[in-house]
Design a protein around this motif. Sequence first.
Motif, mmCIF file in Angstrom:
data_model
loop_
_atom_site.group_PDB
_atom_site.id
_atom_site.type_symbol
_atom_site.label_atom_id
_atom_site.label_comp_id
_atom_site.label_asym_id
_atom_site.label_seq_id
_atom_site.Cartn_x
_atom_site.Cartn_y
_atom_site.Cartn_z
ATOM 1 N N LEU A 197 -27.965 -15.913 -8.199
ATOM 2 C CA LEU A 197 -26.892 -15.077 -8.735
ATOM 3 C C LEU A 197 -25.646 -15.212 -7.867
ATOM 4 C CD1 LEU A 197 -28.828 -11.794 -9.616
ATOM 5 C CD2 LEU A 197 -28.228 -13.706 -11.125
ATOM 6 N N GLU A 219 -19.390 -9.612 -17.187
ATOM 7 C CA GLU A 219 -19.914 -10.949 -16.927
ATOM 8 C C GLU A 219 -21.188 -10.883 -16.087
ATOM 9 O OE1 GLU A 219 -19.120 -13.768 -18.137
ATOM 10 O OE2 GLU A 219 -17.212 -13.313 -19.115
ATOM 11 N N LEU A 220 -21.205 -10.016 -15.086
ATOM 12 C CA LEU A 220 -22.377 -9.893 -14.223
ATOM 13 C C LEU A 220 -23.572 -9.301 -14.967
ATOM 14 C CD1 LEU A 220 -20.645 -8.681 -10.947
ATOM 15 C CD2 LEU A 220 -21.960 -10.786 -11.205
ATOM 16 N N ARG A 245 -24.498 -12.139 -18.221
ATOM 17 C CA ARG A 245 -24.940 -13.444 -17.717
ATOM 18 C C ARG A 245 -24.966 -14.515 -18.812
ATOM 19 N NH1 ARG A 245 -30.049 -11.785 -13.736
ATOM 20 N NH2 ARG A 245 -29.008 -10.003 -12.763
ATOM 21 N N ARG A 246 -23.922 -14.583 -19.570
ATOM 22 C CA ARG A 246 -23.814 -15.610 -20.612
ATOM 23 C C ARG A 246 -23.501 -16.955 -19.964
ATOM 24 N NH1 ARG A 246 -19.592 -13.319 -24.836
ATOM 25 N NH2 ARG A 246 -20.265 -15.190 -25.952
ATOM 26 N N TYR A 306 -21.184 -17.837 -16.813
ATOM 27 C CA TYR A 306 -20.776 -16.559 -16.218
ATOM 28 C C TYR A 306 -20.472 -16.683 -14.721
ATOM 29 C CZ TYR A 306 -25.096 -15.335 -13.704
ATOM 30 O OH TYR A 306 -26.136 -15.282 -12.813
ATOM 31 N N ARG A 307 -21.144 -17.608 -14.030
ATOM 32 C CA ARG A 307 -20.858 -17.743 -12.600
ATOM 33 C C ARG A 307 -19.406 -18.140 -12.370
ATOM 34 N NH1 ARG A 307 -26.035 -19.469 -13.353
ATOM 35 N NH2 ARG A 307 -27.635 -18.609 -11.937
#
Length: 295
Positions: free
Chosen positions: A20, A151-152, A155-156, A159-160
Motif C-alpha cells: 500500500l 482513492e485510498l 483502491r481502483r 490508485y497508487r
Amino acid sequence: MLRRLSDGTPVVSYEVRPGLPAVSVTRFEAGVRAPEKSSHAHDFVVLCFFEDGGGSVRTGGQPHLIAPGDVCVVTPGQVVSAHDHDSGDSGGGWLVFFPPEVLRTGAAGEWRSHPLLSRFVNGATETAQWLNVPEEGRYTWSQRFQSLERELKERRDGYRDAVLAHLTLLLVDTARLGENVVRDLQTKNEPLLAAVFAHIEDHYAEPLALTDIARAVGLTPGHVTTTVKNKTGRTVGEWIVQRRMAAARRLLADTVIPIEEVARHTGFTDPGYFTRIFRRNHGTTPLNWRRSGNA
C-alpha cells in the motif's frame, strides 16, 4: 520497543503496510473534544487542515490558537501536544500522514525549493509551520483531502499514482500559501532567516556568496551557516542554487532566450557551469528541459 528523543519524548512510528502507498488520511469532526495527550513526536510528516476554528495545538513548546483555514505542517522529530483543553473544543478538518521518503521520489518541482517546506525533504526544525487558506480556497482544500481519502479507500486501478498525485497537489497548494517568503518568515518570528532570504531574492542574479549575505545581515558567516542549516536543513549555498534554479526554470518556460542568457540572468558567469548545476538538480540539461516541455 518505543523509540524516544534524547529528552525522553516518545516517538510514534509510521506503520508501513505492505503493498500500500505510504500515505494515510483521516477526518476529524468539529465540536469533538480531543482526549488529553502527552507530548510526543513522529518519524513521519503530518499535514493538518482545520476547516473550523477552535482549540489549540502546541508544537515545539509554542501554542497556536486554531483559526478556520489553518494549515499546520509537523515534521519528523517535532514535539507536539495534540490538544489544549483550556482553549475549548477543536475544529473539524483533515490529517495526512506520510514518511518524508515519499517526497524524495519523482520529478523535481518548484515547491521543493520553498524555504518553509524544505524540511519535507531535508529534515526538521524545532516548531511546526502554520499557514492559512483564504476563505475562498477552503472548499477546494477540503475536496483535495476527500479525493485522497476516496482513492485510498476504493483502491481502483492506478490508485497508487493517484494518491501520490493528490498528495503532491496538497503540497504545492501549501507552498503557494507561503509565496511571500520574507513576510512568512517574519510572521514566524524568524528575522534572521527573513533577512537571509531577502538578500538572496534581491541578489541571486549577481555573484553571491555566503560572505556577502553574512556581511549584509551583520553576522559572521559561521553563525549564518549554522542557523540556516539548523532551521531549514539546507546550507546558504544550496538555497542560492535553488533560487537560481527556480528563476532558470521560469526563463526556460516563458522565454526563448539562449541558454547562455538564461545563465547570465540567474547569476552564472559560465554557461557550462550553469548547465552542470542544472543537470545535477534536474537530471537533464536546460535545453532538453525546455524541449521536453518540463518547463
